[in-house]
Design an enzyme around this catalytic site. Structure first.
Site, PDB file in Angstrom:
ATOM      1  N   GLU A  81      12.905 -20.446  -0.794  1.00 21.76           N
ATOM      2  CA  GLU A  81      12.884 -21.078  -1.115  1.00 21.76           C
ATOM      3  C   GLU A  81      11.930 -21.166  -2.987  1.00 21.76           C
ATOM      4  O   GLU A  81      12.409 -21.116  -3.931  1.00 21.76           O
ATOM      5  CB  GLU A  81      12.884 -21.852  -1.023  1.00 21.76           C
ATOM      6  CG  GLU A  81      13.124 -23.954  -2.059  1.00 21.76           C
ATOM      7  CD  GLU A  81      13.116 -24.977  -1.156  1.00 21.76           C
ATOM      8  OE1 GLU A  81      13.415 -26.173  -2.037  1.00 21.76           O
ATOM      9  OE2 GLU A  81      13.034 -24.844  -0.429  1.00 21.76           O
ATOM     10  N   ASP A  90       0.906  -0.682  -0.166  1.00 16.46           N
ATOM     11  CA  ASP A  90       0.060   0.401   0.224  1.00 16.46           C
ATOM     12  C   ASP A  90       0.529   1.325   0.029  1.00 16.46           C
ATOM     13  O   ASP A  90       1.680   1.088   0.649  1.00 16.46           O
ATOM     14  CB  ASP A  90      -0.739  -0.031   1.022  1.00 16.46           C
ATOM     15  CG  ASP A  90      -2.120   1.456   1.176  1.00 16.46           C
ATOM     16  OD1 ASP A  90      -2.828   1.108   0.226  1.00 16.46           O
ATOM     17  OD2 ASP A  90      -2.327   1.607   1.947  1.00 16.46           O
TER      18      ASP A  90
END
Length: 548
Positions: free
Chosen positions: A269, A218
């Site tokens: 990952e 935002d």
């Protein structure tokens, strides 16, 4: 803890990611305004459990991910964008276990989950701001506290205005002033204080470890202010956002913050993404937010604000694709969200809204769908003043204060409010006559807007020329539509015609039918198309997809 996508959707997502450099590059992401999506407990306010129960609708629709608006602990002065605790769920929406359940359920359906993060400001009820008001040592350094001007400090430190209208400064009882670019209940954080950066890194990790797939940032353009906080020298400053340079938005310093967040996201990952809500004066400035070492996407508000005109649309599309291609990023298209008038009402008709949706979904890059646009919902323009909750409504010279009209809870089934939104009423009144727009009423109707979106998303995934539009683009790609496999072709006045591999798209913006040579075999149209294989009669205000 780990959250897995279903095998089939994960395989499809991974295939697209391999081909195009990341699942987000061509993803269709659905925005859920949590308080207006589905209410599970009968208090009239949508909640996380309600969202979880309605996830099958999104899976059937065919989107790739869901973006959730803030559900954090908040006094709700600005619909949850005033956060009191970034690690807690507000009781209005459930608790942390509900968030965990939602993420797991979404992943089980093959949907990724993006959550809002609000780094420009906190709530006035945040522990940090309460400490600042209490005068605790060093607490005010986390915000923008400054002495006032004038003989007794009675004037604000500068002439900045709140986006919601009125001054961007409020005075504390001891005479100091603090900055709030939005409501007074939303004090701006001081990102020059290293404690702020450390705290938000920890907040991001908290939610990433819970399993979210990314963040919509935002006010991603607002965290850094110009040195010295210079005056602007003119009023109506909210009208300049995204048009002219401003000392409180789109400062170069924000990019160091986004680079640090990209490093954090890349440390996981499984790929996680950052999406910038960034207003910038040009497409080139916006592209800086999606350089290879910054965020992954940035909303294209120039496209959202574009008029229904072929010249304007082509210009915005060309400039947008050129700017993002120059940094090797996808363009991110959007027509509606929780802060703007719904595009059915902006464009003046459902026909245009349907056509605009097909245009957006045919363009290279990623697309965002705001809840209810797949139902063809119009803006609710006749809400009584007593029902409005937008904090800008009572303030002048800022936003129009009428954002509640696009936030009215959506209809699921039935002929009367609350249309199965929940067991009881809804926090904003729903119009009579929305029964025919509900999910249940439109499901199975081949002419409905819902089935149009479902068909478009299915074709977008299946057609080779659409699914991975920027496959093989290097990080330092060239500029323009051609690099995305898109080519403009000559077309009659008022018509756009472009091709992508094995695919063509026509958009007729004129209010009358128009005949032209047929580009191919029609596979989907926002309105019935007549063709004999050689020529086609394009309906007014329509968009058609063609297989070549």
């Amino acid at each position: 803890m780990t959250h897995e996508l279903t095998a089939s959707r994960l395989a499809s997502a991974s295939s697209n990611a391999t081909a195009s450099g990341g699942w987000w590059r061509d993803a269709v992401i659905y925005q859920v305004y949590v308080r207006s999506f589905a209410d599970s407990d009968g208090d009239g306010i949508g909640d996380l459990r309600g969202v979880r129960e309605r996830l099958p609708h999104l899976a059937r629709l065919g989107v790739d991910a869901v973006w959730l608006t803030p559900f954090y602990a908040s006094p709700q002065a600005d619909g949850g964008y005033d956060v009191a605790d970034y690690r807690a769920v507000d009781p209005l929406f459930g608790d942390l276990s509900d968030a965990d359940d939602l993420i797991r359920a979404a992943h089980a359906l093959g949907l990724r989950v993006i959550v809002d993060v609000v780094p420009n400001h906190t709530s006035e009820q945040h522990a940090w701001f309460r400490a600042a008001l209490a005068g605790e040592p060093g607490a005010r350094d986390r915000y923008h506290f400054h002495p006032g001007r004038g003989p007794c400090g009675e004037l604000p430190p500068n002439d900045w205005e709140s986006v919601f209208g009125g001054p961007a400064w409020s005075r504390t009882p001891d005479g100091a002033w603090y900055l709030h670019l939005f409501a007074p209940e939303q004090p701006d954080l001081n990102w020059e204080n290293p404690e702020v950066a450390e705290e938000f890194s920890a907040v991001l990790r908290f939610w990433l470890d819970l399993g979210v797939d990314g963040f919509r940032v935002d006010v991603a353009h607002g965290m850094v202010k110009a040195p010295g906080l210079p005056d602007i020298g003119r009023g109506a400053q909210a009208t300049l956002i995204g048009i002219e340079p401003l000392p409180f938005f789109d400062q170069d310093g924000v990019h160091a913050i986004h680079r640090s967040w990209r490093r954090l996201l890349d440390s996981y990952e499984v790929p996680r993404i950052g999406v910038a809500e960034a207003w910038a004066p040009t497409s080139e400035r916006l592209a800086l937010y999606v350089r290879p070492d910054e965020l992954h996407q940035a909303f294209n508000f120039r496209f959202l604000n574009c008029p229904w005109d072929t010249t304007a649309l082509r210009t915005v599309i060309d400039e947008s694709l050129a700017a993002t291609a120059s940094v090797g990023a996808p363009t991110t298209w959007v027509l509606s969200n929780h802060d703007v008038v719904r595009h059915r009402t902006r464009y003046g008709s459902l026909a245009r809204a349907r056509a605009a949706a097909l245009l957006m979904l045919a363009l290279p890059g990623s697309a965002y769908v705001y809840q209810g646009e797949e139902l063809g919902l119009p803006e609710v323009t006749d809400l009584p003043d007593s029902a409005r909750r937008d904090p800008a409504f009572a303030r002048g010279a800022g936003q129009d204060g009428l954002r509640d009209g696009c936030r009215v809870p959506i209809p699921w089934s039935g002929e009367e409010p609350p249309y199965d939104f929940g067991p009881a009423g809804s926090w904003l009144p729903q119009p009579a006559g929305w029964g025919g727009l509900s999910v249940a009423a439109q499901t199975g109707d081949p002419h409905s807007t819902l089935e149009l979106y479902r068909a478009a998303l299915e074709l977008r995934r299946a057609m080779p020329g659409l699914g991975a539009p920027e496959a093989g683009l290097p990080e330092t790609a060239g500029a323009g539509p051609a690099e995305s496999g898109m080519q403009w072709l000559p077309a009659p006045e008022g018509v756009l015609l472009f091709t992508r591999p094995g695919f063509a798209c026509t958009l007729n913006t004129r209010p009358v039918p128009l005949e032209m040579p047929s580009p191919g075999r029609p596979v989907l149209s926002s309105a019935p198309v007549e063709t004999d294989g050689r020529t086609v009669r394009l309906p007014p205000d329509s968009c058609t997809w063609w297989s070549l």
